[in-house]
Design a protein around this motif. Sequence first.
Motif, mmCIF file in Angstrom:
data_model
loop_
_atom_site.group_PDB
_atom_site.id
_atom_site.type_symbol
_atom_site.label_atom_id
_atom_site.label_comp_id
_atom_site.label_asym_id
_atom_site.label_seq_id
_atom_site.Cartn_x
_atom_site.Cartn_y
_atom_site.Cartn_z
ATOM 1 N N ASP A 1 0.817 -1.219 0.000
ATOM 2 C CA ASP A 1 0.000 0.000 0.000
ATOM 3 C C ASP A 1 0.847 1.264 0.000
ATOM 4 O O ASP A 1 0.324 2.364 0.023
ATOM 5 C CB ASP A 1 -0.931 0.006 1.209
ATOM 6 C CG ASP A 1 -1.810 -1.227 1.227
ATOM 7 O OD1 ASP A 1 -2.297 -1.605 0.153
ATOM 8 O OD2 ASP A 1 -1.973 -1.831 2.303
ATOM 9 N N LEU A 2 2.161 1.082 0.024
ATOM 10 C CA LEU A 2 3.072 2.224 -0.091
ATOM 11 C C LEU A 2 3.444 2.337 -1.563
ATOM 12 O O LEU A 2 4.158 1.478 -2.089
ATOM 13 C CB LEU A 2 4.349 1.955 0.699
ATOM 14 C CG LEU A 2 4.512 2.454 2.120
ATOM 15 C CD1 LEU A 2 5.879 2.051 2.637
ATOM 16 C CD2 LEU A 2 4.315 3.940 2.237
ATOM 17 N N LEU A 3 2.992 3.378 -2.216
ATOM 18 C CA LEU A 3 3.219 3.466 -3.659
ATOM 19 C C LEU A 3 4.698 3.643 -4.004
ATOM 20 O O LEU A 3 5.155 3.202 -5.047
ATOM 21 C CB LEU A 3 2.360 4.586 -4.260
ATOM 22 C CG LEU A 3 0.932 4.146 -4.613
ATOM 23 C CD1 LEU A 3 0.149 3.706 -3.409
ATOM 24 C CD2 LEU A 3 0.193 5.226 -5.371
ATOM 25 N N SER A 4 5.436 4.286 -3.099
ATOM 26 C CA SER A 4 6.874 4.428 -3.317
ATOM 27 C C SER A 4 7.539 3.050 -3.352
ATOM 28 O O SER A 4 8.479 2.803 -4.125
ATOM 29 C CB SER A 4 7.501 5.298 -2.235
ATOM 30 O OG SER A 4 7.120 4.850 -0.946
ATOM 31 N N ASP A 5 7.044 2.144 -2.531
ATOM 32 C CA ASP A 5 7.572 0.776 -2.495
ATOM 33 C C ASP A 5 7.201 0.016 -3.772
ATOM 34 O O ASP A 5 8.019 -0.711 -4.334
ATOM 35 C CB ASP A 5 7.002 0.060 -1.256
ATOM 36 C CG ASP A 5 7.255 -1.432 -1.277
ATOM 37 O OD1 ASP A 5 8.429 -1.825 -1.300
ATOM 38 O OD2 ASP A 5 6.269 -2.201 -1.302
ATOM 39 N N LEU B 1 6.666 1.327 -6.683
ATOM 40 C CA LEU B 1 7.525 1.882 -7.744
ATOM 41 C C LEU B 1 8.909 1.243 -7.702
ATOM 42 O O LEU B 1 9.508 0.943 -8.733
ATOM 43 C CB LEU B 1 7.678 3.394 -7.566
ATOM 44 C CG LEU B 1 6.550 4.266 -8.108
ATOM 45 C CD1 LEU B 1 6.739 5.707 -7.659
ATOM 46 C CD2 LEU B 1 6.467 4.173 -9.629
ATOM 47 N N GLN C 1 -5.114 1.186 -1.614
ATOM 48 C CA GLN C 1 -5.101 2.603 -2.008
ATOM 49 C C GLN C 1 -5.997 2.805 -3.225
ATOM 50 O O GLN C 1 -5.940 2.011 -4.175
ATOM 51 C CB GLN C 1 -3.675 3.064 -2.356
ATOM 52 C CG GLN C 1 -2.730 3.114 -1.177
ATOM 53 C CD GLN C 1 -2.897 4.344 -0.285
ATOM 54 O OE1 GLN C 1 -3.854 5.109 -0.412
ATOM 55 N NE2 GLN C 1 -1.957 4.505 0.644
ATOM 56 N N VAL C 2 -6.798 3.864 -3.203
ATOM 57 C CA VAL C 2 -7.744 4.100 -4.298
ATOM 58 C C VAL C 2 -7.490 5.429 -5.014
ATOM 59 O O VAL C 2 -8.233 5.813 -5.902
ATOM 60 C CB VAL C 2 -9.198 4.059 -3.780
ATOM 61 C CG1 VAL C 2 -9.540 2.667 -3.268
ATOM 62 C CG2 VAL C 2 -9.441 5.095 -2.676
ATOM 63 N N HIS C 3 -6.441 6.128 -4.596
ATOM 64 C CA HIS C 3 -6.106 7.419 -5.192
ATOM 65 C C HIS C 3 -5.644 7.239 -6.640
ATOM 66 O O HIS C 3 -5.102 6.203 -7.008
ATOM 67 C CB HIS C 3 -4.980 8.058 -4.366
ATOM 68 C CG HIS C 3 -4.669 9.471 -4.752
ATOM 69 N ND1 HIS C 3 -3.789 9.766 -5.765
ATOM 70 C CD2 HIS C 3 -5.126 10.650 -4.271
ATOM 71 C CE1 HIS C 3 -3.715 11.088 -5.884
ATOM 72 N NE2 HIS C 3 -4.509 11.641 -4.994
ATOM 73 N N GLN C 4 -5.848 8.277 -7.465
ATOM 74 C CA GLN C 4 -5.506 8.153 -8.886
ATOM 75 C C GLN C 4 -4.026 7.880 -9.155
ATOM 76 O O GLN C 4 -3.677 7.414 -10.240
ATOM 77 C CB GLN C 4 -5.966 9.386 -9.654
ATOM 78 C CG GLN C 4 -5.403 10.693 -9.137
ATOM 79 C CD GLN C 4 -5.705 11.835 -10.099
ATOM 80 O OE1 GLN C 4 -5.440 11.757 -11.285
ATOM 81 N NE2 GLN C 4 -6.280 12.900 -9.572
ATOM 82 N N ASN C 5 -3.165 8.152 -8.185
ATOM 83 C CA ASN C 5 -1.751 7.844 -8.397
ATOM 84 C C ASN C 5 -1.504 6.355 -8.626
ATOM 85 O O ASN C 5 -0.484 5.978 -9.202
ATOM 86 C CB ASN C 5 -0.920 8.301 -7.191
ATOM 87 C CG ASN C 5 -0.489 9.760 -7.304
ATOM 88 O OD1 ASN C 5 -1.086 10.517 -8.042
ATOM 89 N ND2 ASN C 5 0.538 10.135 -6.573
ATOM 90 N N ALA D 1 -1.059 5.798 -12.320
ATOM 91 C CA ALA D 1 0.237 6.249 -12.839
ATOM 92 C C ALA D 1 1.336 5.250 -12.484
ATOM 93 O O ALA D 1 2.209 4.935 -13.311
ATOM 94 C CB ALA D 1 0.567 7.620 -12.282
ATOM 95 N N VAL D 2 1.282 4.727 -11.263
ATOM 96 C CA VAL D 2 2.292 3.753 -10.839
ATOM 97 C C VAL D 2 2.179 2.478 -11.687
ATOM 98 O O VAL D 2 3.179 1.964 -12.200
ATOM 99 C CB VAL D 2 2.135 3.422 -9.330
ATOM 100 C CG1 VAL D 2 2.989 2.214 -8.948
ATOM 101 C CG2 VAL D 2 2.517 4.636 -8.476
ATOM 102 N N ARG E 1 -13.063 -1.992 -1.485
ATOM 103 C CA ARG E 1 -12.821 -0.538 -1.626
ATOM 104 C C ARG E 1 -12.984 -0.118 -3.083
ATOM 105 O O ARG E 1 -12.432 -0.741 -3.979
ATOM 106 C CB ARG E 1 -11.430 -0.170 -1.122
ATOM 107 C CG ARG E 1 -11.361 -0.201 0.393
ATOM 108 C CD ARG E 1 -9.951 -0.110 0.876
ATOM 109 N NE ARG E 1 -9.390 1.226 0.754
ATOM 110 C CZ ARG E 1 -9.196 2.054 1.787
ATOM 111 N NH1 ARG E 1 -9.543 1.691 3.001
ATOM 112 N NH2 ARG E 1 -8.647 3.228 1.610
ATOM 113 N N GLU F 1 -11.621 5.943 -6.639
ATOM 114 C CA GLU F 1 -12.199 7.274 -6.786
ATOM 115 C C GLU F 1 -12.554 7.499 -8.252
ATOM 116 O O GLU F 1 -11.997 6.848 -9.139
ATOM 117 C CB GLU F 1 -11.177 8.328 -6.310
ATOM 118 C CG GLU F 1 -10.986 8.302 -4.794
ATOM 119 C CD GLU F 1 -9.742 9.056 -4.315
ATOM 120 O OE1 GLU F 1 -9.202 9.879 -5.079
ATOM 121 O OE2 GLU F 1 -9.325 8.807 -3.172
#
Lengths: 114, 239
Positions: A32-36, A38, A51-55, A58-59, A74, A77
């Motif tokens: 759930d860590l997008l940096s991870d 990536l 995570q449901v954010h638009q990022n 992109a990832v 979940r 968005e």
Amino acid sequence: MKLSELIQNLNLSVRSAQENLEREVTGGYASDLLSDVLANSREGDLWITLQVHQNIVAVASMKDLAGIILVNGREPEQETIEKAETEDIAIMVSELSAFELVGRLYGLGVTGMR
Amino acid sequence: MMRKVRADLHLHTCLSPCADDQMQATAIVKQAKRIGLDMIGICDHNSAENVAAVAKAGLREGLSVIGGMEITSREEAHILGLFESEHDLMQMQEVVYENLPGENSEEAFGPQTVIDEWDRVVGANQRLLIGATTLTVEQVVEAIHERSGLAIASHVDRERFSLIGQLGFIPKGLSLDALEVSRPSAMQQEYDYPVVTSSDAHFLEDIGINCTTFTLEALSVSEIRKALRHEMGRSVALN
């Protein structure tokens, strides 16, 4: 294994990129860590997250992931769905928890090792 | 007349369950003055109930205190909101409270002590301040701006609870006023936003370990905003 087979097997609800479900899944990654994600996911991975954010789109696009499964029912968005349609990234929703879903994926042959 | 202002805009008080119980109004102000700060910001997790106490203690001792909050978005990214007026700050606190589920467990997370300007205990906050709101980062930033506040993404160079850690990169079009870094000397990348640094102190001895020097005409949030934009001779420098 193809996305479409997993969707059927695990009763996933598809929220975007309906026409892109024949993609081959070559592995899985759960975080759930997008940096991870990536840093550590690999091309062709199916990504399990809450995570449901638009990022997330992109990832997935940057890492060329096979698709994203959102857990615990979940919902993405609205901006996330729109972006996923544009980027042709399949987003699916499972009512299961991450632990249970990953277990079942593993049982179906999707692993974290290459 | 322009002057240089040393500011540490991100301090916690004993209201934050994870902060030391010595983080009280008079002690914070005394320590900030001792190390030569001109301005501090009080940003407890999802609450501003100790801002008034520290502000009054600051007024007594001649230290400028900016009121704020460190708000947790639903993605578990921390965003600082700094406000000019107490009215706006209290309104922001209302928005946060309406969207913050759960109740604190002192045993699990620590006490959330509300104090007055003489450090006397006046109550305990029962909400789950360590938890996340149900607001997206975009909603948090918008709510801050609707109340004329500054929105600064906390400690973006850390993995835990940072916007970049949680979401991989800063969402496109997010209108942050600045980014806060925790290790200014080890900045690994250029950011597309103004950068500040602060201590995020949870203990007295950490106050001012990082601070930002603003060149300002007056000690206010609107002047900080100008400095972040380098408007009319105002400027900002790390440490």
